[in-house]
Design a protein around this motif. Sequence first.
Motif, mmCIF file in Angstrom:
data_model
loop_
_atom_site.group_PDB
_atom_site.id
_atom_site.type_symbol
_atom_site.label_atom_id
_atom_site.label_comp_id
_atom_site.label_asym_id
_atom_site.label_seq_id
_atom_site.Cartn_x
_atom_site.Cartn_y
_atom_site.Cartn_z
ATOM 1 N N HIS A 92 7.340 -0.649 -5.482
ATOM 2 C CA HIS A 92 6.205 -0.937 -4.603
ATOM 3 C C HIS A 92 5.001 -1.393 -5.425
ATOM 4 O O HIS A 92 3.939 -0.761 -5.412
ATOM 5 N N PRO A 93 5.133 -2.534 -6.125
ATOM 6 C CA PRO A 93 4.053 -2.980 -7.012
ATOM 7 C C PRO A 93 2.814 -3.500 -6.290
ATOM 8 O O PRO A 93 1.746 -3.589 -6.898
ATOM 9 N N ASP A 94 2.948 -3.828 -5.000
ATOM 10 C CA ASP A 94 1.825 -4.414 -4.271
ATOM 11 C C ASP A 94 0.967 -3.393 -3.537
ATOM 12 O O ASP A 94 -0.064 -3.752 -2.971
ATOM 13 N N VAL A 95 1.376 -2.129 -3.516
ATOM 14 C CA VAL A 95 0.606 -1.118 -2.800
ATOM 15 C C VAL A 95 -0.673 -0.830 -3.583
ATOM 16 O O VAL A 95 -0.646 -0.585 -4.783
ATOM 17 N N ARG A 96 -1.781 -0.896 -2.888
ATOM 18 C CA ARG A 96 -3.100 -0.591 -3.448
ATOM 19 C C ARG A 96 -3.636 0.650 -2.751
ATOM 20 O O ARG A 96 -3.201 0.990 -1.643
ATOM 21 N N PRO A 97 -4.614 1.327 -3.354
ATOM 22 C CA PRO A 97 -5.157 2.529 -2.695
ATOM 23 C C PRO A 97 -5.593 2.277 -1.255
ATOM 24 O O PRO A 97 -5.300 3.077 -0.368
ATOM 25 N N ALA A 98 -6.255 1.164 -0.993
ATOM 26 C CA ALA A 98 -6.695 0.877 0.375
ATOM 27 C C ALA A 98 -5.509 0.774 1.325
ATOM 28 O O ALA A 98 -5.599 1.179 2.490
ATOM 29 N N TYR A 99 -4.392 0.245 0.836
ATOM 30 C CA TYR A 99 -3.209 0.127 1.679
ATOM 31 C C TYR A 99 -2.629 1.508 1.981
ATOM 32 O O TYR A 99 -2.140 1.756 3.078
ATOM 33 N N GLY A 100 -2.670 2.384 0.987
ATOM 34 C CA GLY A 100 -2.195 3.748 1.208
ATOM 35 C C GLY A 100 -3.015 4.453 2.275
ATOM 36 O O GLY A 100 -2.472 5.108 3.168
ATOM 37 N N PHE A 101 -4.354 4.313 2.191
ATOM 38 C CA PHE A 101 -5.217 4.895 3.220
ATOM 39 C C PHE A 101 -4.871 4.303 4.587
ATOM 40 O O PHE A 101 -4.787 5.022 5.582
#
Length: 155
Positions: free
Chosen positions: A34-43
């Motif tokens: 999952h290299p494209d997941v960013r913190p904002a996406y997790g939220f």
Amino acid sequence: MVEETPGFELPLLLFAGFRSLIDQLHAELARQGHPDVRPAYGFAMQAIGRDGATASELGRRLGVSKQAAGKTADRLEALGYVVRADDPADARRKVIRLTSRGIDALARSAVIFEELRKRWADALGAERVRAMEADLRAMAPLSGFRLDVAGWFGA
């Protein structure tokens, strides 16, 4: 005896701990596919949750505009983490739902967070980590936890 430190250091230290955990989480998520997941996406994926959310609901949960939430959903959709589906209760609305890829990213995140917590317990001692968590719960109750990090920086 522990020397008193300036008050401004407390939020900086808490943020540094948070940032350290989040950076380690995302490095491991990248290694696990999952290299494209960013913190904002997790939220955002947390805010979408199991039942899904409309762009308006997502915006409210994140403390951003419907348009900003829609852009985040667009990016998550392009990456395969969410899909938009008709709302069975109102055909005029679209519901953003997690895909199996989105659920996988969140499930892996939960496992990684457990490992990161274990590392802290190994380094600091399990009792100290439990005490720190209890102290943080007392000062910032989970019932008051909000996902609207982006909202902190608004006008």
